[in-house]
Design an enzyme around this catalytic site. Structure first.
Site, mmCIF file in Angstrom:
data_model
loop_
_atom_site.group_PDB
_atom_site.id
_atom_site.type_symbol
_atom_site.label_atom_id
_atom_site.label_comp_id
_atom_site.label_asym_id
_atom_site.label_seq_id
_atom_site.Cartn_x
_atom_site.Cartn_y
_atom_site.Cartn_z
ATOM 1 N N HIS A 23 31.392 34.749 39.173
ATOM 2 C CA HIS A 23 32.620 34.025 39.503
ATOM 3 C C HIS A 23 33.621 34.112 38.347
ATOM 4 O O HIS A 23 33.241 34.127 37.179
ATOM 5 C CB HIS A 23 32.315 32.556 39.820
ATOM 6 C CG HIS A 23 33.502 31.854 40.418
ATOM 7 N ND1 HIS A 23 34.493 31.297 39.637
ATOM 8 C CD2 HIS A 23 33.871 31.672 41.699
ATOM 9 C CE1 HIS A 23 35.421 30.782 40.437
ATOM 10 N NE2 HIS A 23 35.065 30.995 41.692
ATOM 11 N N GLU A 58 37.638 37.414 45.745
ATOM 12 C CA GLU A 58 38.409 36.273 45.255
ATOM 13 C C GLU A 58 39.435 36.756 44.238
ATOM 14 O O GLU A 58 39.102 36.897 43.055
ATOM 15 C CB GLU A 58 37.486 35.266 44.552
ATOM 16 C CG GLU A 58 36.432 34.662 45.445
ATOM 17 C CD GLU A 58 36.027 33.272 44.958
ATOM 18 O OE1 GLU A 58 36.161 32.336 45.757
ATOM 19 O OE2 GLU A 58 35.628 33.111 43.803
HETATM 20 O O1 LIG Z 1 36.531 29.895 43.607
HETATM 21 C C1 LIG Z 1 36.514 29.515 44.765
HETATM 22 C C2 LIG Z 1 35.248 29.437 45.524
HETATM 23 O O2 LIG Z 1 34.187 29.668 44.676
HETATM 24 C C3 LIG Z 1 37.739 29.088 45.436
HETATM 25 O O3 LIG Z 1 38.075 27.823 45.001
HETATM 26 P P1 LIG Z 1 39.375 27.127 45.591
HETATM 27 O O4 LIG Z 1 39.327 27.341 47.077
HETATM 28 O O5 LIG Z 1 39.235 25.690 45.213
HETATM 29 O O6 LIG Z 1 40.567 27.813 44.999
#
Ligand SMILES: O=C(CO)COP(=O)(O)O
Length: 257
Positions: free
Chosen positions: A99, A171
């Site tokens: 992450h 992401e």
């Molecule tokens: O990093 C995320 C999921 O692990 C996304 O977080 P948010 O949806 O709070 O931006």
């Protein structure tokens, strides 16, 4: 098509709120047609102390529970760490790796991400592999960054001949913790290329590509089949919001049926 919906609770909740949230989500999962009918596969990643009670609370539901991190070794003198072997023994199915917050705040680099991915696969866990570019730019640049990160993340598992199905959480780092997710067309373009890369490799059969970064109610309906699901953060803190997303899964299934 089955949609994969994951939630990471990060470190937002205390212990009691984690248990209350899991109990509410388990109650939704027991009755919701998206979960009962298999249209949605749900996984939840609480903090480490929340894992055993969460596993208990979801025991009579199809919801899978996993961890937000693991160590790259399986046993030994590694104070403070948690192994994939122990997570698997507890009953975890998924574990998050790479992450952006772990890269930024804890100095995890590509080598660490690859070692942790290999540890997950070696222990029979599905890595939720977070990929994404740092700054907003073109889809071409985003795809290039994600494919490089994917290749590098799988390198140690490939060397050990332990590659298997993964969940890729695309992401874009700039969309995490933001007010709005990335543009749906942009998300679709990047996820589509990631899907092509997965489809080209039979050892990755069964892998999923989901989108995370300020995802919430409404996004899945817009994305349609452009992603295999969502990886949620803040906008799943209200169980009712998660239920609305499951309602979208039902509506989408109706459309594609
Ligand atoms: O990093 C995320 C999921 O692990 C996304 O977080 P948010 O949806 O709070 O931006």
């Amino acid at each position: 098509m089955t949609r994969t919906i994951g939630v990471s609770l990060k470190m937002y909740f205390g212990h009691q709120r984690t248990l209350d949230w899991c109990a509410d989500v388990a109650e939704i999962a027991r009755r919701h047609p998206a979960v009962r009918g298999g249209g949605a596969e749900l996984f939840v990643l609480p903090s480490f102390p929340g894992l055993p009670p969460a596993l208990d609370l979801f025991r009579d539901t199809p919801v899978e529970v996993g961890a937000q991190d693991l160590f790259w070794e399986d046993h030994g003198a590694y104070t403070g760490e948690v192994s994939g072997a122990e997570l698997r023994e507890l009953g975890c199915r998924h574990v998050e790796v790479g992450h952006a917050e772990r890269r930024r705040l804890f100095g995890e680099d590509d080598r660490v991400v690859a070692a942790k991915t290999a540890a997950a696969l070696r222990n029979g866990l599905i890595p939720v592999l977070c990929l994404g570019e740092e700054r907003a730019g073109s889809t071409t640049d985003a795809v290039r960054t994600c494919l490089e990160q994917l290749d590098s993340a799988l390198a140690a598992a490939r060397a050990a001949d332990r590659v298997g199905a993964v969940v890729i959480a695309y992401e874009p780092q700039w969309a995490i913790g933001a007010a709005e997710p990335a543009d749906p067309e942009f998300i679709g373009a990047v996820c589509g290329e990631l899907r092509n890369a997965l489809d080209a490799e039979p050892v990755l059969a069964g892998s999923r590509v989901i989108y995370g970064g300020s995802a919430g109610p409404g996004l899945l309906s817009t994305l349609g089949d452009a992603a295999d699901g969502l990886f949620l953060g803040r906008f799943a803190h209200d169980p009712a919001a998660l239920e609305r997303i499951l309602d979208e899964v039902v509506a989408l299934d109706g459309v594609s049926a």
